[in-house]
Write a protein that holds these residues in place. Structure first.
Motif, PDB file in Angstrom:
ATOM      1  N   ARG A 233      49.933  40.882  47.993  1.00 17.02           N
ATOM      2  CA  ARG A 233      50.843  41.172  47.161  1.00 17.02           C
ATOM      3  C   ARG A 233      50.192  40.732  45.746  1.00 17.02           C
ATOM      4  O   ARG A 233      49.921  39.557  45.562  1.00 17.02           O
ATOM      5  CB  ARG A 233      52.505  40.406  47.246  1.00 17.02           C
ATOM      6  N   ARG A 238      53.272  44.436  43.209  1.00 18.31           N
ATOM      7  CA  ARG A 238      52.759  45.637  43.872  1.00 18.31           C
ATOM      8  C   ARG A 238      51.954  45.172  45.052  1.00 18.31           C
ATOM      9  O   ARG A 238      51.351  44.110  44.811  1.00 18.31           O
ATOM     10  CB  ARG A 238      51.833  46.359  42.623  1.00 18.31           C
ATOM     11  N   LEU A 239      51.759  45.920  46.060  1.00 21.10           N
ATOM     12  CA  LEU A 239      51.106  45.738  47.129  1.00 21.10           C
ATOM     13  C   LEU A 239      50.003  46.695  47.057  1.00 21.10           C
ATOM     14  O   LEU A 239      49.600  47.601  46.544  1.00 21.10           O
ATOM     15  CB  LEU A 239      51.820  46.446  48.397  1.00 21.10           C
TER      16      LEU A 239
END
Length: 286
Positions: A233, A238-239
């Motif tokens: 992360r 966001r991943l």
């Protein structure tokens, strides 16, 4: 031309459909596959993972139950719970959600699970048996990668596979499973000197380091199959994976996205292992 996407969600749906039919057959014969999950502490990520696993069980027809312990619980409390579940004929699979609190001994807890119920494949017997290809259950994440490669008709035998990562959960078992299927395997770590020298020689590159976007396009052989097991992360929420997806997809032949690649396969193989455990339990009493 951009790489073809190895869609873990699509493959997982196909695999789950096949195994749901096997679960339904067991139910018709009077046996409902059962999975027990043990979670200790209040790790937010672990709680989410457990919820996802319980939902997946419900979707495929597996009975599930969760045994939650507070952070300050003793190791003996968890061991007593595991022993009770080992003796429970309605429970076919036992999973201990990691990480455990610091005062727990991971190996002691995991090895207290009966090998025939170790559906996560983390018992020392199962990990060790990978050397001879005789596991009771394969570890779910590398097992999922192997199924994904097979379902996409990707050649393994005779290929050079490079695994970046040495964890007992992914890296080491992944290497043995690729070797078992006839690949020539090189194991590297994030600390390997001149890592790119090795990754550029890979026909199949599997990355599991926990380091965001560490594998860049210049580190990948054109036409390679790239499997990104990492999930990180970023500061903006966001991943992303351990591979720089946007650049690498332009030179790889196949690549897994993050999320939506290996992740759905991990939970799917847990379900498959649980159903398999129930089938074996049924066979043993006939």
């Amino acid at each position: 031309m951009s790489a073809q996407i190895l869609d873990g969600k699509k493959v997982a749906e196909s695999v789950r459909s096949e195994w749901k039919a096997r679960a339904d057959k067991l139910v018709r014969s009077g046996i409902k596959p059962g999975l027990a999950v043990i979670i200790v502490g209040n790790n937010t990520a672990s709680a989410i993972y457990v919820r996802n696993k319980i939902k997946a069980c419900s979707d495929i027809g597996i009975y599930s139950e969760v045994h939650s312990f507070p952070e300050h619980a003793t190791q003996d409390e968890a061991l007593d719970c595991i022993q009770s579940l080992n003796e429970n004929s309605h429970i076919h699979g036992i999973l201990v959600q990691l990480p455990l609190p610091a005062h727990f001994e991971n190996n002691r807890v995991i090895t207290s699970i009966a090998t025939e119920k170790d559906v996560d494949g983390f018992h020392l017997y199962n990990v060790g048996a990978l050397v001879t290809g005789n596991t009771v259950f394969s570890p779910c994440t590398p097992y999922g990668v192997m199924v994904m490669l097979k379902k996409n008709h990707i050649l393994i035998e005779g290929q050079h596979a490079v695994v970046v990562g040495r964890s007992n959960i992914v890296g080491k078992p992944m290497a043995f499973m690729l070797l078992e299927q006839g690949a020539t395997v090189t194991i590297c770590t994030s600390k390997t000197a001149d890592l790119a020298q090795f990754t550029r020689s890979a026909d199949i590159l599997v990355v599991a380091t926990g380091k965001p976007r560490m594998i860049t396009a210049k580190m990948v052989k054109p036409g390679a199959v790239v499997v990104d097991v990492g999930i990180n992360r970023l500061s903006d929420g966001r991943l992303c994976g351990d591979v720089d997806f946007e650049s690498v997809k332009e030179i790889a032949s196949y690549i897994t996205p993050v999320p939506g690649g290996v992740g759905p396969m991990t939970i799917t193989m847990l379900l498959c292992n649980t159903i398999l455990a129930a089938e074996r339990a049924q066979a043993s009493v006939k």
